[in-house]
Write a protein that holds these residues in place. Structure first.
Motif, PDB file in Angstrom:
ATOM      1  N   ASP A   1      27.317  40.127  23.435  1.00 28.23           N
ATOM      2  CA  ASP A   1      27.628  41.256  23.967  1.00 28.23           C
ATOM      3  C   ASP A   1      29.367  41.071  24.303  1.00 28.23           C
ATOM      4  OD1 ASP A   1      25.242  42.633  24.080  1.00 28.23           O
ATOM      5  OD2 ASP A   1      24.849  41.605  25.994  1.00 28.23           O
ATOM      6  N   ILE A   2      29.560  39.796  24.740  1.00 28.96           N
ATOM      7  CA  ILE A   2      31.053  39.262  25.123  1.00 28.96           C
ATOM      8  C   ILE A   2      31.668  39.621  23.638  1.00 28.96           C
ATOM      9  CG2 ILE A   2      32.723  37.639  25.633  1.00 28.96           C
ATOM     10  CD1 ILE A   2      30.577  36.455  27.475  1.00 28.96           C
ATOM     11  N   ALA A   3      31.380  39.197  22.587  1.00 31.87           N
ATOM     12  CA  ALA A   3      31.927  39.497  21.205  1.00 31.87           C
ATOM     13  C   ALA A   3      32.083  40.894  21.087  1.00 31.87           C
ATOM     14  CB  ALA A   3      31.128  38.754  20.082  1.00 31.87           C
ATOM     15  N   GLU A   4      31.285  41.662  21.519  1.00 25.46           N
ATOM     16  CA  GLU A   4      31.579  43.216  21.154  1.00 25.46           C
ATOM     17  C   GLU A   4      32.644  43.557  22.111  1.00 25.46           C
ATOM     18  OE1 GLU A   4      27.237  45.000  20.447  1.00 25.46           O
ATOM     19  OE2 GLU A   4      28.090  46.417  21.676  1.00 25.46           O
ATOM     20  N   ILE A   5      32.832  42.903  23.256  1.00 24.58           N
ATOM     21  CA  ILE A   5      33.912  43.641  24.144  1.00 24.58           C
ATOM     22  C   ILE A   5      35.215  43.067  23.664  1.00 24.58           C
ATOM     23  CG2 ILE A   5      34.840  43.322  26.342  1.00 24.58           C
ATOM     24  CD1 ILE A   5      31.948  42.834  27.670  1.00 24.58           C
ATOM     25  N   LEU A   6      35.357  41.881  23.149  1.00 26.35           N
ATOM     26  CA  LEU A   6      36.576  41.403  22.617  1.00 26.35           C
ATOM     27  C   LEU A   6      36.915  42.165  21.335  1.00 26.35           C
ATOM     28  CD1 LEU A   6      36.231  37.394  22.859  1.00 26.35           C
ATOM     29  CD2 LEU A   6      37.083  39.007  24.488  1.00 26.35           C
ATOM     30  N   ASP A   7      35.871  42.585  20.516  1.00 24.49           N
ATOM     31  CA  ASP A   7      36.512  43.329  19.368  1.00 24.49           C
ATOM     32  C   ASP A   7      37.070  44.743  19.785  1.00 24.49           C
ATOM     33  OD1 ASP A   7      35.576  41.588  17.212  1.00 24.49           O
ATOM     34  OD2 ASP A   7      33.539  42.263  17.570  1.00 24.49           O
ATOM     35  N   GLU A   8      36.744  45.167  21.138  1.00 17.90           N
ATOM     36  CA  GLU A   8      37.332  46.447  21.515  1.00 17.90           C
ATOM     37  C   GLU A   8      38.697  46.240  21.928  1.00 17.90           C
ATOM     38  OE1 GLU A   8      36.108  49.537  21.359  1.00 17.90           O
ATOM     39  OE2 GLU A   8      34.883  48.857  20.016  1.00 17.90           O
ATOM     40  N   LEU A   9      38.754  44.975  22.508  1.00 19.21           N
ATOM     41  CA  LEU A   9      40.358  44.737  23.053  1.00 19.21           C
ATOM     42  C   LEU A   9      41.397  44.694  22.296  1.00 19.21           C
ATOM     43  CD1 LEU A   9      39.143  42.250  26.069  1.00 19.21           C
ATOM     44  CD2 LEU A   9      39.760  44.807  26.256  1.00 19.21           C
ATOM     45  N   ASP A  10      42.538  44.512  22.753  1.00 22.05           N
ATOM     46  CA  ASP A  10      43.606  44.073  21.914  1.00 22.05           C
ATOM     47  C   ASP A  10      43.705  42.731  21.654  1.00 22.05           C
ATOM     48  OD1 ASP A  10      45.571  42.933  23.515  1.00 22.05           O
ATOM     49  OD2 ASP A  10      46.306  44.904  23.818  1.00 22.05           O
ATOM     50  N   PHE A  11      44.516  42.312  20.531  1.00 19.79           N
ATOM     51  CA  PHE A  11      44.382  40.853  20.234  1.00 19.79           C
ATOM     52  C   PHE A  11      44.727  39.891  21.414  1.00 19.79           C
ATOM     53  CE2 PHE A  11      46.803  37.296  18.039  1.00 19.79           C
ATOM     54  CZ  PHE A  11      45.632  36.527  17.858  1.00 19.79           C
ATOM     55  N   ASP A  12      45.743  40.119  22.116  1.00 21.10           N
ATOM     56  CA  ASP A  12      46.267  39.094  23.191  1.00 21.10           C
ATOM     57  C   ASP A  12      45.377  39.268  24.156  1.00 21.10           C
ATOM     58  OD1 ASP A  12      48.715  38.340  21.890  1.00 21.10           O
ATOM     59  OD2 ASP A  12      49.728  40.195  22.628  1.00 21.10           O
ATOM     60  N   GLU A  13      44.783  40.293  24.633  1.00 22.98           N
ATOM     61  CA  GLU A  13      43.781  40.282  25.622  1.00 22.98           C
ATOM     62  C   GLU A  13      42.393  39.436  25.459  1.00 22.98           C
ATOM     63  OE1 GLU A  13      44.779  44.784  27.462  1.00 22.98           O
ATOM     64  OE2 GLU A  13      43.004  44.483  25.965  1.00 22.98           O
ATOM     65  N   ALA A  14      42.134  39.623  24.005  1.00 26.45           N
ATOM     66  CA  ALA A  14      40.875  38.954  23.535  1.00 26.45           C
ATOM     67  C   ALA A  14      40.939  37.480  23.384  1.00 26.45           C
ATOM     68  CB  ALA A  14      40.676  39.606  22.175  1.00 26.45           C
ATOM     69  N   THR A  15      42.400  36.976  23.243  1.00 24.26           N
ATOM     70  CA  THR A  15      42.645  35.703  23.048  1.00 24.26           C
ATOM     71  C   THR A  15      42.437  34.978  24.478  1.00 24.26           C
ATOM     72  OG1 THR A  15      43.929  36.266  21.158  1.00 24.26           O
ATOM     73  CG2 THR A  15      44.108  33.839  22.156  1.00 24.26           C
TER      74      THR A  15
ATOM     75  N   LYS B   1      43.866  30.899  14.370  1.00 22.60           N
ATOM     76  CA  LYS B   1      45.083  30.562  14.213  1.00 22.60           C
ATOM     77  C   LYS B   1      45.799  30.017  15.533  1.00 22.60           C
ATOM     78  CE  LYS B   1      46.546  33.185  10.320  1.00 22.60           C
ATOM     79  NZ  LYS B   1      46.649  34.897   9.963  1.00 22.60           N
ATOM     80  N   ARG B   2      45.544  30.578  16.559  1.00 22.48           N
ATOM     81  CA  ARG B   2      46.298  30.230  17.818  1.00 22.48           C
ATOM     82  C   ARG B   2      45.575  28.952  18.503  1.00 22.48           C
ATOM     83  NH1 ARG B   2      48.460  35.025  21.409  1.00 22.48           N
ATOM     84  NH2 ARG B   2      49.035  36.313  19.675  1.00 22.48           N
ATOM     85  N   LEU B   3      44.341  28.366  17.923  1.00 21.31           N
ATOM     86  CA  LEU B   3      43.800  27.326  18.438  1.00 21.31           C
ATOM     87  C   LEU B   3      44.443  26.000  17.739  1.00 21.31           C
ATOM     88  CD1 LEU B   3      40.034  28.292  19.195  1.00 21.31           C
ATOM     89  CD2 LEU B   3      41.944  28.413  20.755  1.00 21.31           C
ATOM     90  N   SER B   4      44.357  24.945  18.722  1.00 20.89           N
ATOM     91  CA  SER B   4      44.847  23.771  17.940  1.00 20.89           C
ATOM     92  C   SER B   4      43.475  22.998  17.182  1.00 20.89           C
ATOM     93  CB  SER B   4      45.327  22.700  19.006  1.00 20.89           C
ATOM     94  OG  SER B   4      44.100  22.545  20.063  1.00 20.89           O
ATOM     95  N   ALA B   5      43.860  22.181  16.435  1.00 18.44           N
ATOM     96  CA  ALA B   5      42.646  21.372  15.839  1.00 18.44           C
ATOM     97  C   ALA B   5      41.753  20.928  16.673  1.00 18.44           C
ATOM     98  CB  ALA B   5      43.482  20.361  14.867  1.00 18.44           C
ATOM     99  N   LYS B   6      42.264  20.292  17.883  1.00 18.16           N
ATOM    100  CA  LYS B   6      41.422  19.752  18.874  1.00 18.16           C
ATOM    101  C   LYS B   6      40.633  20.717  19.655  1.00 18.16           C
ATOM    102  CE  LYS B   6      41.497  16.495  22.775  1.00 18.16           C
ATOM    103  NZ  LYS B   6      40.337  15.596  22.038  1.00 18.16           N
ATOM    104  N   GLU B   7      41.192  21.920  19.906  1.00 20.00           N
ATOM    105  CA  GLU B   7      40.463  23.095  20.326  1.00 20.00           C
ATOM    106  C   GLU B   7      39.410  23.542  19.607  1.00 20.00           C
ATOM    107  OE1 GLU B   7      43.252  25.342  23.622  1.00 20.00           O
ATOM    108  OE2 GLU B   7      43.578  25.392  21.483  1.00 20.00           O
ATOM    109  N   ILE B   8      39.575  23.659  18.294  1.00 13.38           N
ATOM    110  CA  ILE B   8      38.787  24.117  17.228  1.00 13.38           C
ATOM    111  C   ILE B   8      37.512  23.164  17.109  1.00 13.38           C
ATOM    112  CG2 ILE B   8      38.049  24.726  14.946  1.00 13.38           C
ATOM    113  CD1 ILE B   8      40.840  25.815  14.558  1.00 13.38           C
TER     114      ILE B   8
END
Lengths: 450, 450
Positions: free
Chosen positions: B36-50, B78-85
């Motif tokens: 459900d959260i993924a569905e919400i993020l898909d609806e938001l703009d990119f900065d909000e989702a991040t 792309k916005r996450l560091s290798a460690k975060e991924i």
């Protein structure tokens, strides 16, 4: 490791049948998976298939029955007595048994039910027959493991063991209250690692995804896919646990839905297979062809309006199939993308944005195609530039209109609760043929004046 | 009980983001399902989702990552560091983790792998990256429960408990020998009801359906559907157990396959969605339109061959779109049925029988359509009977030829290992347009003589 039927195997089976060597048949088929045997029976002629069916025992044949092609199953069921059918059904899960009973005639249905051995099983099957086959109720089975929230872990394990006897695969343990209302679920791990005196109400998980008994099958499919569920509990209007749906039935729903959209896009209005009878195939295909033919009458009429062009610009008529084909293809592409977006629930954004997008896409594709068409009409077909200009202008307009029709007709149908897949295939190609030709000759008349 | 995103929910989230109220976000989203959260993020703009993605903890975000639409996932990665991924991947099953790593650039891939905490997990992921994504190896995960045939039930239960820690759902217990070769499977029931001293080799089931690691994904899908499996073990060339595939991954294969056939039938050559960029959509649609356009050139040429008819029988040209449309529709119907039969493995019988059947069906449908056409051309369109006769004769012939082309071209393609779905849609409508028009005017010339 895929099973393949060989000619030798078929020949060997036919030899056994001819010599009525039942022991040989059992030896050959005894170790095989029921789905493989069903595949073999589908390849044999009807008498041979029935012979083998009668030789094998009902534990095996009941499962085979489920896998057979519809025609063969229907034929075999006709040859079995009510008692024999009841024996098959006693072996099956309630949902599968109900599906088979639903295929019988009303009188045979009642006979078969009265012959069922296991009364509890019979009651469950009758209950399932009440539901529409396209709903959660029509998909669910009665086999599930449930425990009362007031039980201790010890009682629970004892009860579960008894229930699991009738359930081939335990997906989840559901927790209900005294009224049989679904309260949550239990993880096997927690059950096994907690003291036997603990009350279930202290350890169960309160969050459980469920569907209502009258939910549409496609909705159930969407939910189970989205949440990666292998089984989902079904509740009635009062929240009481009435059954569970397993993922294998949902796979059939997903496939049927995809097949249906595909067939509608191809102008086939019923679920038919290549091996169905000619009459069934004709019934599924003819309505769309009649529609296309009637649309064809209109194109004849439309072309007749521009008869005046024939004397001086007869060449224009050579381009009508080209314009009509482009209109049809563009329309089908646009509508297919929308229909699939609606089916997969991946459409977002406003109608206005979609409009802008379709027009931009049409301008891009239309521009490239018009350039090819202009060059082709001049160099390949030797048409004068003015004719090239006319058909290119027509092509651009036709592509824009066709893509808009293809985009918005399915959206409109969906809004009014009609299956948007109806708007793909013959419907869209026919209406786009008519519009396309009308636009083409109107533009030609405007520019060339005839 | 389907989750629906409301405008209010989106507004509320946006308020929290504006005020950087992380606690509010966690409160609102904490209890929600990751899908459900993924569905919400898909609806938001990119900065909000991040923003939201970074607020939630990695146990939740790793699952969300899997459910996001491709564009958004790519952008977030792309916005996450290798460690975060790497932190996200540590939470995921090996097959899902490998799928995400496969989307990264080569350099980032190596960085991420070096940051993985759990070495065993990392080794499994790297192993999975070796396999082509369309094979069993590309689909399988390393999470499974296996026991050695030489163990006692007691050892087995102890070992299983440890293994089950890493496996979210236990589908089957696989039995292997000392060389890790798959020998069979174990039923949980037998395990629990047998004395703890019994050897596994005495109680395990020797029959187990498996696939080879380089089996095609569609073959795996076919096998799992046929045998109603929720998981299937995967073995390497030496029969060693290397992984298992679960049904949720197979559902994606089934859907993708159906979508692909549908899109090809509609003249869309890549997997695109309505919300993809204009350039992507154009790239997927343009090639088929160019093909149709080139086919259109040929129809212009063909019609040019019969220019002589224009003076006396100009009306014939009014019927070309009708004839072309009928040819196209019949061809698409025939090919769709064959393509679906090939995909679902339901075609049986000889080519000759199929030929007879298609011709009979064409005669039946063609006869009915010709009768309508004859009456329509006389009463509605006012054509003389001789013209009616010509177009009806043409219609019959065209329908027969079009259905034969529609039937045998996909069969031929399939025989040569080409995807038969290529033969539906624009390809078949274009070639049938050309044949149809050629046949129509040839018959007209034969009867009317021009």
């Amino acid at each position: 490791m895929e099973f393949k039927i060989s000619k030798d195997l078929i020949l060997e089976l036919e030899q056994y049948i001819v010599h009525k060597d039942d022991a040989g048949l059992e030896r050959l088929l005894g170790e095989m998976h029921h789905a493989d045997i069903a595949e073999i029976l589908d390849e044999l002629d009807f008498d041979e298939a029935t012979y083998i069916f009668k030789v094998l025992d009902s534990e095996k044949t009941s499962e085979i029955l489920l896998e057979l092609e519809d025609d063969l199953r229907e034929n075999i069921l006709k040859r079995l007595s009510a008692k024999e059918i009841a024996e098959e059904l006693d072996e099956l899960n309630t949902d599968d048994a109900a599906d088979i009973i639903a295929e019988l005639s009303q009188s045979k249905k009642e006979e078969v039910i009265s012959e069922l051995d296991d009364l509890e099983h019979a009651k469950d099957i009758i209950d399932l027959l009440r539901y529409d086959e396209d709903t959660a109720g029509g998909l669910m089975g009665k086999e599930l493991v449930k425990v009362n929230e007031n039980w201790s872990v010890l009682t629970c394990v004892k009860e579960m063991r008894a229930q699991a006897e009738n359930v081939s695969r335990v997906h989840s343990i559901y927790v209900v209250d005294d009224e049989n209302r679904l309260k949550g679920r239990l993880s096997l791990k927690d059950l096994l690692t907690t003291s036997t005196k603990t009350q279930i109400s202290d350890i169960y998980i309160k969050k459980v995804t469920f569907v209502n008994v009258d939910a549409e099958d496609v909705e159930v499919a969407r939910i189970m896919q989205k949440y990666d569920l292998e089984a989902i509990p079904v509740v009635d209007a009062m929240g009481r646990l009435v059954g569970r749906i397993t993922i294998d039935d949902i796979i059939d729903v997903i496939r049927d839905e995809a097949d249906k959209d595909y067939q509608l896009a191809a102008g086939i209005s019923q679920d038919v297979e290549a091996d169905d009878s000619i009459l069934e195939l004709s019934k599924a295909r003819l309505p769309w062809l009649v529609l296309a033919l009637l649309g064809g009458f209109i194109t004849v009429r439309v072309l007749g309006l521009f008869e005046g062009a024939m004397a001086e610009h007869g060449n224009l008529f050579f381009f009508t199939p080209l314009i009509a084909a482009m209109a049809g293809n563009v329309g089908v592409q646009s509508s297919a993308i929308i229909v699939q977006g609606l089916a997969n629930n991946t459409l977002s954004g406003s109608l206005f944005r979609r409009l802008i997008k379709e027009i931009s896409l049409s301008l891009l594709n239309g521009g490239i195609l018009a350039a090819i068409l202009f060059l082709g009409s001049y160099f390949l077909l030797g048409e004068p530039p003015i004719i090239g200009f006319v058909i290119c202008a027509a092509l651009m307009s036709v592509i824009i209109i066709a893509s808009l029709i293809g985009t918005f007709v399915p959206l409109l149908l969906d809004k009014f609760g009609v299956d948007p897949a109806l708007a793909t295939g013959p419907f869209i190609t026919t209406s786009n043929d008519i519009c396309g030709i009308l636009i083409y000759f109107s533009i030609a008349r405007m520019i060339l004046g005839f």
